[in-house]
Design a protein around this motif. Structure first.
Motif, PDB file in Angstrom:
ATOM      1  N   ALA A 237      34.413 -27.204  78.243  1.00  0.00           N
ATOM      2  CA  ALA A 237      33.534 -26.079  77.936  1.00  0.00           C
ATOM      3  C   ALA A 237      32.077 -26.525  77.878  1.00  0.00           C
ATOM      4  O   ALA A 237      31.180 -25.816  78.345  1.00  0.00           O
ATOM      5  N   ALA A 238      31.836 -27.714  77.310  1.00  0.00           N
ATOM      6  CA  ALA A 238      30.470 -28.225  77.210  1.00  0.00           C
ATOM      7  C   ALA A 238      29.874 -28.461  78.599  1.00  0.00           C
ATOM      8  O   ALA A 238      28.735 -28.077  78.875  1.00  0.00           O
ATOM      9  N   ILE A 239      30.662 -29.085  79.471  1.00  0.00           N
ATOM     10  CA  ILE A 239      30.182 -29.346  80.831  1.00  0.00           C
ATOM     11  C   ILE A 239      29.918 -28.033  81.557  1.00  0.00           C
ATOM     12  O   ILE A 239      28.896 -27.856  82.232  1.00  0.00           O
ATOM     13  N   GLY A 240      30.854 -27.091  81.424  1.00  0.00           N
ATOM     14  CA  GLY A 240      30.679 -25.794  82.070  1.00  0.00           C
ATOM     15  C   GLY A 240      29.436 -25.075  81.577  1.00  0.00           C
ATOM     16  O   GLY A 240      28.685 -24.495  82.375  1.00  0.00           O
ATOM     17  N   CYS A 241      29.190 -25.106  80.268  1.00  0.00           N
ATOM     18  CA  CYS A 241      28.009 -24.443  79.711  1.00  0.00           C
ATOM     19  C   CYS A 241      26.717 -25.079  80.213  1.00  0.00           C
ATOM     20  O   CYS A 241      25.752 -24.380  80.540  1.00  0.00           O
ATOM     21  N   VAL A 242      26.701 -26.422  80.303  1.00  0.00           N
ATOM     22  CA  VAL A 242      25.503 -27.111  80.777  1.00  0.00           C
ATOM     23  C   VAL A 242      25.214 -26.765  82.232  1.00  0.00           C
ATOM     24  O   VAL A 242      24.080 -26.428  82.605  1.00  0.00           O
ATOM     25  N   VAL A 243      26.240 -26.828  83.068  1.00  0.00           N
ATOM     26  CA  VAL A 243      26.051 -26.514  84.492  1.00  0.00           C
ATOM     27  C   VAL A 243      25.623 -25.060  84.677  1.00  0.00           C
ATOM     28  O   VAL A 243      24.713 -24.755  85.453  1.00  0.00           O
ATOM     29  N   LEU A 244      26.273 -24.145  83.945  1.00  0.00           N
ATOM     30  CA  LEU A 244      25.913 -22.735  84.059  1.00  0.00           C
ATOM     31  C   LEU A 244      24.488 -22.497  83.564  1.00  0.00           C
ATOM     32  O   LEU A 244      23.744 -21.709  84.169  1.00  0.00           O
ATOM     33  N   ALA A 245      24.091 -23.179  82.488  1.00  0.00           N
ATOM     34  CA  ALA A 245      22.724 -23.039  81.985  1.00  0.00           C
ATOM     35  C   ALA A 245      21.710 -23.508  83.019  1.00  0.00           C
ATOM     36  O   ALA A 245      20.654 -22.879  83.209  1.00  0.00           O
ATOM     37  N   VAL A 246      22.029 -24.606  83.714  1.00  0.00           N
ATOM     38  CA  VAL A 246      21.132 -25.096  84.774  1.00  0.00           C
ATOM     39  C   VAL A 246      21.018 -24.060  85.891  1.00  0.00           C
ATOM     40  O   VAL A 246      19.917 -23.777  86.393  1.00  0.00           O
ATOM     41  N   MET A 247      22.154 -23.474  86.277  1.00  0.00           N
ATOM     42  CA  MET A 247      22.135 -22.462  87.337  1.00  0.00           C
ATOM     43  C   MET A 247      21.330 -21.236  86.917  1.00  0.00           C
ATOM     44  O   MET A 247      20.590 -20.657  87.724  1.00  0.00           O
ATOM     45  N   ILE A 248      21.466 -20.838  85.663  1.00  0.00           N
ATOM     46  CA  ILE A 248      20.700 -19.692  85.175  1.00  0.00           C
ATOM     47  C   ILE A 248      19.203 -19.994  85.204  1.00  0.00           C
ATOM     48  O   ILE A 248      18.389 -19.146  85.614  1.00  0.00           O
ATOM     49  N   LEU A 249      18.827 -21.195  84.791  1.00  0.00           N
ATOM     50  CA  LEU A 249      17.417 -21.589  84.848  1.00  0.00           C
ATOM     51  C   LEU A 249      16.902 -21.600  86.288  1.00  0.00           C
ATOM     52  O   LEU A 249      15.780 -21.169  86.563  1.00  0.00           O
ATOM     53  N   VAL A 250      17.735 -22.091  87.200  1.00  0.00           N
ATOM     54  CA  VAL A 250      17.349 -22.095  88.620  1.00  0.00           C
ATOM     55  C   VAL A 250      17.108 -20.671  89.097  1.00  0.00           C
ATOM     56  O   VAL A 250      16.131 -20.386  89.803  1.00  0.00           O
TER      57      VAL A 250
END
Length: 288
Positions: free
Chosen positions: A25-38
């Motif tokens: 879940a932590a990895i998924g949240c980090v990757v998704l947060a990066v995509m949202i910022l992009v």
């Protein structure tokens, strides 16, 4: 100041424990947060306008001037992928929120109001008998293609999933002793739903919403890829792949790069959903 520092340290420690307990879940949240910022910062990160044509720059390979290369119209793939991140995430998130909200309402009514149950479930069964992608294509054939109509079409296809899930939870909960006691004591149905039923449906609905988020992005990409989604001038991952399918043998990166972004984002959302399921379901919690 010391209070703020201690509160920050406490929050950081809590987040660290959660990350260790639910690493996926932590990895998924980090990757998704990066995509949202992009997606949010796409206007600032992009090098040129995503729809700027330049026939003299057609089919350039990845280079310093065009990081991901250019497509058959000379458009910069890097800028288009960044803007596509914004559009695809917006569609996925909106569909997840709308599907969860509508499905929750219909599921609560169907599960707790017996006279309406049969009617609502027959409608739900009829919608679920049609694959989501085919239902979305049929709806898109009836209305003009746009981001809004794509959201509406995918939402209609995804609502039955949430409805069925919420109804099954409600049917289980309404047979519990505390609910029967509330009914016997004369508590009104809306109060029973708000106090006893609704809180117990939030956790499974949130997990289902994450899977709908991922599914909506895939369906949108598929619709755009076959020309039944948003207009071709709107940069989405599906449209970018559709533009490059006839050029696959010449420059595969036109298809591969947006497909990689889509795959990574869907994987991140699914990992986050798995972590939420483990965290919110007491039977699936992993002990440390």
């Amino acid at each position: 100041m010391q209070v703020d520092q201690s509160a920050t340290a406490g929050l950081a420690g809590r987040l660290s424990r959660i990350a260790r307990r639910y690493p996926s879940a932590a990895i998924g949240c980090v990757v998704l947060a990066v995509m949202i910022l992009v997606g949010i910062l796409a206007p600032f990160l992009g090098t040129v306008s995503p729809n700027e044509l330049s026939l003299s720059r057609r089919l350039l390979p990845p280079s310093e001037s065009a990081w991901f290369g250019t497509d058959g119209f000379g458009r910069d793939i890097y800028s288009r992928v960044l803007y596509g991140t914004h559009v695809s995430l917006f569609i996925g998130f909106t569909v997840a929120v709308l599907s969860a909200g509508i499905g929750l309402l219909v599921g609560l009514i169907s599960g707790f109001v017996r006279p309406l149950d049969a009617v609502l479930m027959r409608i739900t069964d009829g919608l679920m008998s049609i694959p989501s992608i085919l239902l979305a294509i049929a709806l898109m054939a009836l209305i003009r293609g746009s981001v809004t109509t794509v959201i509406v079409a995918i939402t209609i296809a995804e609502v039955p999933r949430v409805t069925r899930l919420v109804r099954s939870v409600v049917l289980t909960l309404r047979e519990q002793v505390y609910v029967e006691a509330a009914v016997a004591s004369g508590v009104r149905v809306p109060s029973i739903i708000l106090r006893h039923i609704l809180p117990n449906t939030v956790a499974p609905m949130m997990v289902q919403a994450t899977y709908i988020f991922a599914s909506a992005m895939i369906i949108e990409a598929a619709l755009s890829f076959i020309g039944a989604g948003v207009p071709p001038d709107v940069p989405t991952w599906g449209n970018i792949m559709a533009d490059g399918r006839s050029l696959w043998q010449i420059q595969a990166s036109i298809v591969f790069i947006p497909a990689a972004f889509l795959s990574v984002t869907v994987l991140a959302v699914n990992m986050m959903g798995d972590g939420l399921r483990d965290a919110l379901d007491p039977r699936l919690k992993r002990r440390v």
